[in-house]
Design a protein around this motif. Structure first.
Motif, PDB file in Angstrom:
ATOM      1  N   SER A  91       3.870  44.335-116.202  1.00  0.00           N
ATOM      2  CA  SER A  91       4.017  43.487-117.382  1.00  0.00           C
ATOM      3  C   SER A  91       3.295  44.163-118.541  1.00  0.00           C
ATOM      4  O   SER A  91       2.126  44.541-118.428  1.00  0.00           O
ATOM      5  CB  SER A  91       3.414  42.096-117.131  1.00  0.00           C
ATOM      6  N   THR A  92       4.007  44.339-119.674  1.00  0.00           N
ATOM      7  CA  THR A  92       3.414  45.024-120.814  1.00  0.00           C
ATOM      8  C   THR A  92       4.091  44.583-122.102  1.00  0.00           C
ATOM      9  O   THR A  92       5.258  44.180-122.111  1.00  0.00           O
ATOM     10  CB  THR A  92       3.542  46.557-120.659  1.00  0.00           C
ATOM     11  N   ASP A  93       3.332  44.685-123.202  1.00  0.00           N
ATOM     12  CA  ASP A  93       3.913  44.454-124.529  1.00  0.00           C
ATOM     13  C   ASP A  93       4.297  45.756-125.202  1.00  0.00           C
ATOM     14  O   ASP A  93       4.656  45.782-126.375  1.00  0.00           O
ATOM     15  CB  ASP A  93       2.938  43.671-125.413  1.00  0.00           C
ATOM     16  N   GLU A  96       8.008  46.284-126.554  1.00  0.00           N
ATOM     17  CA  GLU A  96       8.728  45.058-126.188  1.00  0.00           C
ATOM     18  C   GLU A  96       9.346  45.120-124.795  1.00  0.00           C
ATOM     19  O   GLU A  96      10.399  44.522-124.542  1.00  0.00           O
ATOM     20  CB  GLU A  96       9.825  44.759-127.217  1.00  0.00           C
ATOM     21  N   GLY A  98       8.275  43.914-121.853  1.00  0.00           N
ATOM     22  CA  GLY A  98       8.196  42.706-121.046  1.00  0.00           C
ATOM     23  C   GLY A  98       7.775  42.996-119.621  1.00  0.00           C
ATOM     24  O   GLY A  98       6.905  43.835-119.366  1.00  0.00           O
ATOM     25  N   HIS A 288      -2.592  47.825-126.324  1.00  0.00           N
ATOM     26  CA  HIS A 288      -1.496  47.198-125.591  1.00  0.00           C
ATOM     27  C   HIS A 288      -1.981  46.569-124.285  1.00  0.00           C
ATOM     28  O   HIS A 288      -2.971  46.998-123.691  1.00  0.00           O
ATOM     29  CB  HIS A 288      -0.426  48.244-125.265  1.00  0.00           C
TER      30      HIS A 288
END
Length: 481
Positions: A91-93, A96, A98, A288
Protein backbone atom coordinates in the motif's frame (compact mmCIF):
# COMPACT_ATOMS: atom_id res chain seq x y z
CA UNK A 1 46.48 3.69 -34.37
CA UNK A 2 43.37 2.74 -32.31
CA UNK A 3 44.06 1.56 -28.73
CA UNK A 4 43.10 -2.05 -29.39
CA UNK A 5 45.88 -2.25 -31.99
CA UNK A 6 48.57 -1.46 -29.42
CA UNK A 7 50.40 -4.31 -27.70
CA UNK A 8 48.96 -4.93 -24.24
CA UNK A 9 52.21 -4.03 -22.48
CA UNK A 10 52.32 -0.71 -24.36
CA UNK A 11 48.79 0.10 -23.27
CA UNK A 12 49.68 -0.61 -19.64
CA UNK A 13 52.94 1.32 -19.70
CA UNK A 14 51.16 4.45 -20.90
CA UNK A 15 48.88 4.60 -17.86
CA UNK A 16 49.16 5.21 -14.10
CA UNK A 17 48.88 2.25 -11.71
CA UNK A 18 45.67 3.31 -9.90
CA UNK A 19 42.85 0.76 -9.72
CA UNK A 20 40.43 2.91 -11.73
CA UNK A 21 43.07 3.51 -14.39
CA UNK A 22 43.86 -0.22 -14.56
CA UNK A 23 40.20 -0.96 -15.25
CA UNK A 24 40.09 1.77 -17.92
CA UNK A 25 43.18 0.32 -19.60
CA UNK A 26 41.45 -3.08 -19.68
CA UNK A 27 38.35 -1.47 -21.20
CA UNK A 28 40.54 0.19 -23.84
CA UNK A 29 41.91 -3.19 -24.97
CA UNK A 30 39.21 -4.41 -27.33
CA UNK A 31 41.25 -7.44 -28.41
CA UNK A 32 43.86 -9.59 -26.68
CA UNK A 33 46.39 -12.26 -27.61
CA UNK A 34 45.30 -14.20 -24.51
CA UNK A 35 41.91 -14.93 -26.10
CA UNK A 36 41.72 -13.20 -29.49
CA UNK A 37 38.26 -12.04 -30.54
CA UNK A 38 38.07 -14.57 -33.35
CA UNK A 39 38.94 -17.37 -30.94
CA UNK A 40 36.37 -16.12 -28.43
CA UNK A 41 33.63 -15.92 -31.06
CA UNK A 42 34.31 -19.50 -32.19
CA UNK A 43 34.49 -20.78 -28.60
CA UNK A 44 31.26 -19.04 -27.59
CA UNK A 45 29.40 -20.31 -30.65
CA UNK A 46 30.63 -23.81 -29.87
CA UNK A 47 29.47 -23.48 -26.25
CA UNK A 48 26.00 -22.56 -27.46
CA UNK A 49 25.92 -25.50 -29.86
CA UNK A 50 27.23 -28.17 -27.52
CA UNK A 51 25.95 -27.05 -24.10
CA UNK A 52 22.33 -27.29 -25.00
CA UNK A 53 19.67 -27.90 -22.42
CA UNK A 54 16.03 -28.75 -22.39
CA UNK A 55 13.54 -26.66 -20.44
CA UNK A 56 9.99 -27.96 -20.48
CA UNK A 57 6.99 -26.42 -18.79
CA UNK A 58 5.30 -28.92 -16.49
CA UNK A 59 2.31 -28.94 -14.15
CA UNK A 60 3.03 -27.88 -10.59
CA UNK A 61 2.20 -31.44 -9.50
CA UNK A 62 5.30 -32.68 -11.37
CA UNK A 63 7.72 -30.51 -9.40
CA UNK A 64 10.21 -32.65 -7.48
CA UNK A 65 11.19 -31.35 -4.07
CA UNK A 66 8.71 -28.46 -4.27
CA UNK A 67 5.20 -28.27 -2.87
CA UNK A 68 2.39 -25.88 -2.08
CA UNK A 69 2.56 -25.79 1.69
CA UNK A 70 -0.57 -26.60 3.62
CA UNK A 71 -2.09 -23.66 5.40
CA UNK A 72 -0.73 -20.72 3.44
CA UNK A 73 -0.35 -22.29 -0.02
CA UNK A 74 3.17 -20.89 -0.45
CA UNK A 75 5.34 -22.69 -2.99
CA UNK A 76 8.38 -23.93 -1.03
CA UNK A 77 11.35 -26.31 -1.36
CA UNK A 78 11.45 -29.31 0.93
CA UNK A 79 14.93 -28.35 2.19
CA UNK A 80 13.71 -24.98 3.41
CA UNK A 81 16.49 -23.42 1.28
CA UNK A 82 16.74 -21.88 -2.20
CA UNK A 83 13.66 -19.64 -2.38
CA UNK A 84 9.89 -19.67 -1.92
CA UNK A 85 6.98 -18.06 -3.73
CA UNK A 86 4.81 -16.17 -1.28
CA UNK A 87 2.20 -13.44 -1.43
CA UNK A 88 2.80 -9.74 -0.80
CA UNK A 89 0.41 -6.86 -0.17
CA UNK A 90 1.64 -3.31 -0.80
CA UNK A 91 0.00 0.00 0.00
CA UNK A 92 1.50 3.34 -1.07
CA UNK A 93 0.61 6.87 -2.11
CA UNK A 94 3.53 6.89 -4.56
CA UNK A 95 2.27 8.10 -7.95
CA UNK A 96 -1.29 7.32 -6.86
CA UNK A 97 -0.59 3.60 -6.96
CA UNK A 98 -2.87 2.66 -4.03
CA UNK A 99 -2.86 -0.96 -2.87
CA UNK A 100 -2.22 -4.24 -4.65
CA UNK A 101 -1.17 -7.80 -3.97
CA UNK A 102 1.10 -10.11 -5.95
CA UNK A 103 3.24 -13.24 -5.79
CA UNK A 104 6.90 -12.56 -5.02
CA UNK A 105 10.10 -14.57 -4.67
CA UNK A 106 11.44 -14.71 -1.13
CA UNK A 107 15.14 -15.62 -1.17
CA UNK A 108 16.79 -14.20 1.95
CA UNK A 109 20.22 -15.64 1.11
CA UNK A 110 22.98 -13.35 -0.14
CA UNK A 111 24.67 -14.99 -3.11
CA UNK A 112 28.06 -14.38 -4.71
CA UNK A 113 28.49 -12.73 -8.09
CA UNK A 114 32.21 -12.63 -8.69
CA UNK A 115 34.80 -12.08 -11.41
CA UNK A 116 38.41 -13.18 -11.03
CA UNK A 117 40.88 -10.80 -12.71
CA UNK A 118 44.55 -11.28 -13.51
CA UNK A 119 47.13 -9.21 -15.33
CA UNK A 120 48.53 -10.48 -18.62
CA UNK A 121 51.23 -8.21 -20.06
CA UNK A 122 50.16 -5.59 -17.54
CA UNK A 123 46.47 -5.51 -18.54
CA UNK A 124 43.67 -6.86 -16.37
CA UNK A 125 41.75 -9.78 -17.87
CA UNK A 126 38.49 -11.21 -16.50
CA UNK A 127 37.90 -14.95 -16.16
CA UNK A 128 34.49 -15.28 -17.81
CA UNK A 129 32.19 -18.27 -18.00
CA UNK A 130 29.89 -19.56 -20.71
CA UNK A 131 27.00 -20.56 -18.49
CA UNK A 132 23.52 -21.84 -19.13
CA UNK A 133 20.52 -20.86 -17.03
CA UNK A 134 17.08 -22.40 -17.45
CA UNK A 135 15.38 -19.08 -18.19
CA UNK A 136 17.92 -17.67 -20.65
CA UNK A 137 16.40 -16.74 -24.03
CA UNK A 138 19.62 -17.76 -25.79
CA UNK A 139 20.71 -20.77 -23.72
CA UNK A 140 24.34 -19.95 -22.81
CA UNK A 141 25.37 -16.40 -21.89
CA UNK A 142 28.64 -14.76 -20.85
CA UNK A 143 28.63 -14.94 -17.08
CA UNK A 144 30.92 -14.09 -14.16
CA UNK A 145 33.53 -16.52 -12.87
CA UNK A 146 31.09 -17.41 -10.10
CA UNK A 147 27.39 -16.75 -9.75
CA UNK A 148 25.91 -18.84 -7.00
CA UNK A 149 23.34 -18.64 -4.24
CA UNK A 150 24.40 -19.70 -0.76
CA UNK A 151 22.28 -22.85 -1.15
CA UNK A 152 24.16 -23.71 -4.33
CA UNK A 153 27.70 -23.09 -3.15
CA UNK A 154 27.09 -24.85 0.17
CA UNK A 155 25.89 -27.92 -1.73
CA UNK A 156 22.22 -28.07 -0.74
CA UNK A 157 21.42 -29.35 -4.25
CA UNK A 158 23.83 -32.29 -3.77
CA UNK A 159 25.60 -31.53 -7.05
CA UNK A 160 29.15 -30.73 -8.09
CA UNK A 161 31.15 -28.06 -6.32
CA UNK A 162 31.07 -24.53 -7.76
CA UNK A 163 34.16 -24.05 -9.93
CA UNK A 164 36.66 -21.41 -8.71
CA UNK A 165 34.56 -20.60 -5.63
CA UNK A 166 37.68 -20.65 -3.42
CA UNK A 167 38.94 -17.38 -4.90
CA UNK A 168 35.95 -15.57 -3.37
CA UNK A 169 35.81 -17.29 0.02
CA UNK A 170 39.51 -17.17 0.89
CA UNK A 171 40.31 -14.73 3.72
CA UNK A 172 43.42 -13.64 1.77
CA UNK A 173 41.53 -12.56 -1.34
CA UNK A 174 42.53 -9.24 -2.94
CA UNK A 175 39.26 -7.38 -3.47
CA UNK A 176 39.06 -4.66 -6.10
CA UNK A 177 35.24 -4.40 -6.01
CA UNK A 178 32.96 -5.50 -3.17
CA UNK A 179 29.38 -4.27 -2.91
CA UNK A 180 25.95 -5.61 -1.91
CA UNK A 181 23.49 -4.87 -4.70
CA UNK A 182 19.77 -5.42 -5.13
CA UNK A 183 17.97 -7.63 -7.61
CA UNK A 184 14.61 -7.04 -9.34
CA UNK A 185 12.42 -5.27 -6.80
CA UNK A 186 9.22 -6.10 -8.69
CA UNK A 187 9.83 -9.85 -8.38
CA UNK A 188 12.18 -10.37 -5.41
CA UNK A 189 11.52 -9.51 -1.76
CA UNK A 190 14.51 -7.61 -0.34
CA UNK A 191 16.96 -9.66 -2.44
CA UNK A 192 20.66 -8.77 -2.59
CA UNK A 193 23.83 -10.34 -3.94
CA UNK A 194 27.46 -9.61 -3.20
CA UNK A 195 29.15 -8.21 -6.31
CA UNK A 196 32.90 -8.89 -6.20
CA UNK A 197 36.03 -8.56 -8.31
CA UNK A 198 39.04 -10.44 -6.92
CA UNK A 199 42.56 -10.08 -8.31
CA UNK A 200 44.92 -13.05 -8.38
CA UNK A 201 48.51 -13.57 -9.49
CA UNK A 202 48.71 -17.38 -9.52
CA UNK A 203 47.96 -19.61 -12.46
CA UNK A 204 44.37 -20.81 -12.69
CA UNK A 205 43.58 -24.43 -13.57
CA UNK A 206 42.10 -24.28 -17.10
CA UNK A 207 38.48 -25.20 -17.78
CA UNK A 208 36.83 -25.32 -21.21
CA UNK A 209 33.80 -23.34 -20.00
CA UNK A 210 35.97 -20.34 -19.06
CA UNK A 211 38.07 -17.82 -21.01
CA UNK A 212 40.20 -14.76 -20.11
CA UNK A 213 38.88 -11.52 -21.64
CA UNK A 214 39.67 -7.85 -21.23
CA UNK A 215 36.82 -5.57 -20.22
CA UNK A 216 37.04 -4.09 -23.70
CA UNK A 217 36.35 -7.50 -25.18
CA UNK A 218 33.31 -7.89 -22.92
CA UNK A 219 32.14 -4.42 -23.96
CA UNK A 220 32.52 -5.50 -27.60
CA UNK A 221 29.73 -8.07 -27.20
CA UNK A 222 27.61 -6.33 -24.55
CA UNK A 223 25.80 -4.38 -27.24
CA UNK A 224 24.64 -7.59 -28.91
CA UNK A 225 21.30 -9.09 -27.92
CA UNK A 226 21.42 -11.57 -25.06
CA UNK A 227 25.16 -12.29 -24.97
CA UNK A 228 26.31 -10.78 -21.66
CA UNK A 229 24.16 -11.87 -18.73
CA UNK A 230 22.68 -9.68 -16.03
CA UNK A 231 25.11 -10.70 -13.30
CA UNK A 232 28.11 -9.71 -15.43
CA UNK A 233 26.49 -6.36 -16.18
CA UNK A 234 25.80 -5.80 -12.49
CA UNK A 235 29.42 -6.42 -11.50
CA UNK A 236 30.81 -4.28 -14.32
CA UNK A 237 28.55 -1.40 -13.27
CA UNK A 238 30.41 -1.30 -9.95
CA UNK A 239 33.84 -0.82 -11.59
CA UNK A 240 35.35 2.59 -10.67
CA UNK A 241 36.61 3.50 -14.15
CA UNK A 242 38.68 6.61 -14.69
CA UNK A 243 37.79 8.69 -17.72
CA UNK A 244 39.53 7.44 -20.91
CA UNK A 245 42.08 9.75 -22.47
CA UNK A 246 42.58 7.91 -25.77
CA UNK A 247 40.60 7.82 -29.01
CA UNK A 248 37.13 6.33 -29.27
CA UNK A 249 36.92 2.54 -29.39
CA UNK A 250 34.11 2.60 -31.91
CA UNK A 251 32.37 4.95 -34.29
CA UNK A 252 30.26 7.32 -32.24
CA UNK A 253 29.04 10.91 -32.18
CA UNK A 254 32.10 12.98 -31.17
CA UNK A 255 30.06 15.54 -29.22
CA UNK A 256 28.30 12.81 -27.24
CA UNK A 257 31.58 11.08 -26.42
CA UNK A 258 33.22 14.32 -25.32
CA UNK A 259 30.29 15.07 -23.00
CA UNK A 260 30.40 11.47 -21.72
CA UNK A 261 34.13 11.63 -20.93
CA UNK A 262 33.64 14.89 -19.06
CA UNK A 263 30.76 13.31 -17.15
CA UNK A 264 32.89 10.27 -16.26
CA UNK A 265 35.79 12.31 -14.95
CA UNK A 266 33.94 14.07 -12.14
CA UNK A 267 36.15 17.11 -12.72
CA UNK A 268 33.48 19.20 -14.42
CA UNK A 269 30.27 20.71 -13.19
CA UNK A 270 27.09 18.78 -12.33
CA UNK A 271 23.59 20.22 -12.28
CA UNK A 272 23.24 19.10 -8.65
CA UNK A 273 25.76 18.25 -5.97
CA UNK A 274 25.82 14.64 -4.83
CA UNK A 275 24.72 15.81 -1.38
CA UNK A 276 21.64 17.46 -2.84
CA UNK A 277 20.81 14.30 -4.80
CA UNK A 278 21.06 12.18 -1.67
CA UNK A 279 18.79 14.62 0.15
CA UNK A 280 16.29 14.33 -2.72
CA UNK A 281 16.30 10.53 -2.45
CA UNK A 282 15.90 10.68 1.33
CA UNK A 283 13.02 13.12 0.94
CA UNK A 284 11.28 10.75 -1.47
CA UNK A 285 11.46 7.95 1.08
CA UNK A 286 10.30 10.17 3.94
CA UNK A 287 7.49 11.96 2.10
CA UNK A 288 5.60 8.91 0.86
CA UNK A 289 3.81 6.13 2.65
CA UNK A 290 4.89 2.61 1.74
CA UNK A 291 3.77 -0.41 3.71
CA UNK A 292 3.87 -4.08 2.84
CA UNK A 293 3.16 -7.39 4.46
CA UNK A 294 3.46 -10.96 3.34
CA UNK A 295 0.26 -12.87 2.64
CA UNK A 296 -0.51 -16.52 2.04
CA UNK A 297 -0.06 -17.21 -1.66
CA UNK A 298 -3.43 -18.97 -1.62
CA UNK A 299 -5.26 -15.77 -0.61
CA UNK A 300 -4.06 -13.24 -3.19
CA UNK A 301 -6.75 -11.06 -4.76
CA UNK A 302 -6.61 -10.65 -8.53
CA UNK A 303 -4.47 -13.75 -9.15
CA UNK A 304 -5.63 -17.25 -10.09
CA UNK A 305 -3.88 -20.59 -9.93
CA UNK A 306 -4.38 -23.44 -12.37
CA UNK A 307 -2.56 -26.75 -12.60
CA UNK A 308 0.22 -25.10 -14.65
CA UNK A 309 0.49 -21.43 -13.69
CA UNK A 310 -0.33 -18.62 -11.33
CA UNK A 311 -1.44 -15.64 -13.41
CA UNK A 312 -2.90 -12.16 -13.05
CA UNK A 313 -6.60 -12.08 -13.82
CA UNK A 314 -6.17 -9.24 -16.36
CA UNK A 315 -3.26 -10.89 -18.16
CA UNK A 316 -0.75 -8.31 -16.89
CA UNK A 317 2.59 -8.41 -15.05
CA UNK A 318 3.89 -12.00 -14.97
CA UNK A 319 3.10 -15.65 -14.38
CA UNK A 320 4.57 -18.22 -12.02
CA UNK A 321 5.25 -21.45 -13.91
CA UNK A 322 7.00 -24.77 -13.28
CA UNK A 323 9.82 -26.16 -15.41
CA UNK A 324 11.74 -29.41 -15.84
CA UNK A 325 15.39 -28.68 -16.69
CA UNK A 326 18.05 -30.99 -18.15
CA UNK A 327 21.59 -29.60 -18.51
CA UNK A 328 24.71 -31.74 -18.65
CA UNK A 329 27.09 -28.88 -17.83
CA UNK A 330 25.51 -27.75 -14.56
CA UNK A 331 26.41 -28.86 -11.03
CA UNK A 332 23.12 -30.81 -11.10
CA UNK A 333 22.20 -32.26 -14.50
CA UNK A 334 18.43 -32.44 -14.01
CA UNK A 335 16.03 -30.64 -11.72
CA UNK A 336 12.64 -28.97 -11.53
CA UNK A 337 11.84 -25.51 -10.23
CA UNK A 338 9.36 -22.63 -10.34
CA UNK A 339 10.14 -19.66 -12.60
CA UNK A 340 8.65 -16.20 -13.04
CA UNK A 341 7.68 -15.45 -16.64
CA UNK A 342 6.77 -11.84 -17.57
CA UNK A 343 3.91 -11.47 -20.02
CA UNK A 344 5.92 -9.35 -22.47
CA UNK A 345 9.31 -7.75 -23.12
CA UNK A 346 10.00 -4.75 -20.92
CA UNK A 347 11.55 -1.36 -21.60
CA UNK A 348 14.43 0.18 -19.63
CA UNK A 349 15.98 3.43 -20.85
CA UNK A 350 17.95 6.46 -19.79
CA UNK A 351 17.37 9.81 -21.44
CA UNK A 352 20.69 11.63 -21.75
CA UNK A 353 21.63 15.19 -22.64
CA UNK A 354 24.61 17.51 -22.13
CA UNK A 355 24.26 20.26 -19.54
CA UNK A 356 27.06 22.83 -19.82
CA UNK A 357 29.04 20.31 -21.87
CA UNK A 358 28.71 17.48 -19.32
CA UNK A 359 26.50 14.46 -20.07
CA UNK A 360 23.65 13.99 -17.59
CA UNK A 361 21.19 11.10 -17.29
CA UNK A 362 17.59 11.55 -16.18
CA UNK A 363 17.20 9.29 -13.15
CA UNK A 364 13.89 8.19 -11.67
CA UNK A 365 13.37 7.65 -7.93
CA UNK A 366 11.28 4.50 -8.24
CA UNK A 367 9.46 2.45 -5.62
CA UNK A 368 9.08 -1.29 -6.17
CA UNK A 369 7.21 -3.89 -4.17
CA UNK A 370 10.23 -5.83 -2.95
CA UNK A 371 12.84 -3.06 -2.63
CA UNK A 372 14.80 -3.27 0.61
CA UNK A 373 14.50 0.45 1.33
CA UNK A 374 11.31 1.46 -0.49
CA UNK A 375 12.89 3.00 -3.57
CA UNK A 376 16.12 3.13 -5.55
CA UNK A 377 17.48 5.13 -8.45
CA UNK A 378 16.05 3.66 -11.66
CA UNK A 379 16.19 4.39 -15.39
CA UNK A 380 14.08 7.23 -16.77
CA UNK A 381 11.65 4.59 -18.02
CA UNK A 382 11.36 1.04 -16.68
CA UNK A 383 8.16 -0.86 -17.28
CA UNK A 384 6.17 -3.53 -19.06
CA UNK A 385 4.02 -1.34 -21.33
CA UNK A 386 1.07 -3.76 -21.28
CA UNK A 387 0.52 -2.98 -17.59
CA UNK A 388 -0.45 0.60 -18.46
CA UNK A 389 -2.21 0.35 -21.82
CA UNK A 390 -5.71 0.74 -20.35
CA UNK A 391 -4.81 3.53 -17.90
CA UNK A 392 -5.32 7.28 -18.46
CA UNK A 393 -2.31 9.20 -19.73
CA UNK A 394 -1.38 10.67 -16.33
CA UNK A 395 -1.05 7.16 -14.88
CA UNK A 396 1.33 5.90 -17.56
CA UNK A 397 5.13 6.09 -17.18
CA UNK A 398 6.45 9.52 -18.05
CA UNK A 399 8.69 9.69 -21.12
CA UNK A 400 7.57 6.26 -22.38
CA UNK A 401 6.56 7.76 -25.73
CA UNK A 402 9.96 9.49 -26.01
CA UNK A 403 11.71 6.17 -25.50
CA UNK A 404 9.53 4.19 -27.89
CA UNK A 405 9.61 6.81 -30.65
CA UNK A 406 13.34 7.57 -30.51
CA UNK A 407 14.99 7.72 -33.93
CA UNK A 408 18.08 5.68 -34.72
CA UNK A 409 20.26 8.79 -34.82
CA UNK A 410 19.43 9.45 -31.14
CA UNK A 411 20.20 5.92 -29.92
CA UNK A 412 23.60 5.65 -28.25
CA UNK A 413 22.86 2.12 -26.99
CA UNK A 414 20.08 -0.24 -28.05
CA UNK A 415 20.01 -3.96 -27.27
CA UNK A 416 17.73 -6.64 -25.87
CA UNK A 417 19.29 -7.96 -22.68
CA UNK A 418 17.85 -10.65 -20.47
CA UNK A 419 17.41 -10.62 -16.73
CA UNK A 420 18.57 -13.33 -14.31
CA UNK A 421 17.96 -16.71 -15.97
CA UNK A 422 18.02 -18.77 -12.79
CA UNK A 423 14.67 -17.45 -11.56
CA UNK A 424 13.03 -15.81 -14.60
CA UNK A 425 11.91 -17.44 -17.85
CA UNK A 426 12.64 -15.44 -21.02
CA UNK A 427 12.58 -12.17 -19.08
CA UNK A 428 14.26 -9.48 -21.13
CA UNK A 429 14.17 -5.73 -21.64
CA UNK A 430 14.98 -3.50 -24.53
CA UNK A 431 17.74 -1.40 -22.99
CA UNK A 432 18.24 2.03 -24.53
CA UNK A 433 20.33 5.14 -23.93
CA UNK A 434 18.80 8.01 -25.87
CA UNK A 435 20.54 11.31 -26.59
CA UNK A 436 17.66 13.78 -26.46
CA UNK A 437 19.89 16.79 -27.14
CA UNK A 438 20.22 20.21 -25.57
CA UNK A 439 16.74 21.30 -26.61
CA UNK A 440 15.18 18.78 -24.24
CA UNK A 441 14.14 20.49 -20.97
CA UNK A 442 16.67 20.11 -18.15
CA UNK A 443 14.00 20.60 -15.49
CA UNK A 444 13.63 18.25 -12.52
CA UNK A 445 10.55 17.36 -10.55
CA UNK A 446 9.91 15.46 -7.33
CA UNK A 447 10.47 12.04 -8.94
CA UNK A 448 13.18 12.73 -11.58
CA UNK A 449 16.61 14.35 -11.35
CA UNK A 450 19.51 14.80 -13.80
CA UNK A 451 22.76 13.16 -12.66
CA UNK A 452 26.25 12.81 -14.12
CA UNK A 453 27.85 9.46 -14.85
CA UNK A 454 30.46 10.10 -12.16
CA UNK A 455 27.72 10.64 -9.58
CA UNK A 456 26.09 7.34 -10.49
CA UNK A 457 29.47 5.58 -10.40
CA UNK A 458 30.08 7.00 -6.92
CA UNK A 459 26.72 5.87 -5.56
CA UNK A 460 26.91 2.38 -7.06
CA UNK A 461 29.91 1.64 -4.84
CA UNK A 462 27.36 1.42 -2.01
CA UNK A 463 24.15 -0.55 -1.43
CA UNK A 464 20.58 0.67 -1.82
CA UNK A 465 21.12 3.33 -4.47
CA UNK A 466 20.95 2.00 -8.06
CA UNK A 467 18.49 -0.71 -8.98
CA UNK A 468 19.54 -3.58 -11.23
CA UNK A 469 18.10 -2.07 -14.41
CA UNK A 470 19.97 1.19 -13.82
CA UNK A 471 23.14 -0.79 -13.21
CA UNK A 472 22.68 -2.68 -16.49
CA UNK A 473 22.36 0.62 -18.31
CA UNK A 474 25.38 2.08 -16.53
CA UNK A 475 27.43 -0.93 -17.63
CA UNK A 476 26.03 -0.48 -21.15
CA UNK A 477 26.92 3.23 -21.20
CA UNK A 478 30.56 2.31 -20.62
CA UNK A 479 30.58 0.52 -23.98
CA UNK A 480 30.02 3.85 -25.76
CA UNK A 481 33.33 5.56 -24.88
Amino acid sequence: MPPHALPLDALAAAQSPGVGRRFTVSASATDSPVTPNAEFDAWFARQRRTNRFDVTRIPFADLVGWRFREGDGNLVHESGKFFSVTGLEVSTDWQERGSWSQPILDQPEIGILGIVVKEFDGVLHCLMQAKMEPGNPETVQLSPTVQATRSNYTGVHGGRRTTYLEYFTSPDRALLVDSLQSEQGAWFLRKRNRNMIVEITDDVPPHDDFRWLTIGQIHRVLGRDNIVNMDTRSILSCVPFEAPDGPARRETDPAFREALVRSLSGEHGALHSTGRLLAWLTDLKARHTFTRRTLPLAKLDGWSRTDEEIAHDEGKHFKVIAADVRADTREVTRWTQPLIMPVERGVAAFLARPIDGVLHLLVHGKAEAGSLDMCELAPTVQCLPVNFQDLPAHRRPRYLDVVRDAGRDALRFDAVLSEEGGRFHHADNRYRIIDVGEEFPADDDQDYHWMTVHQLMTLVQHSRYLNVQARSLLASLHTTW
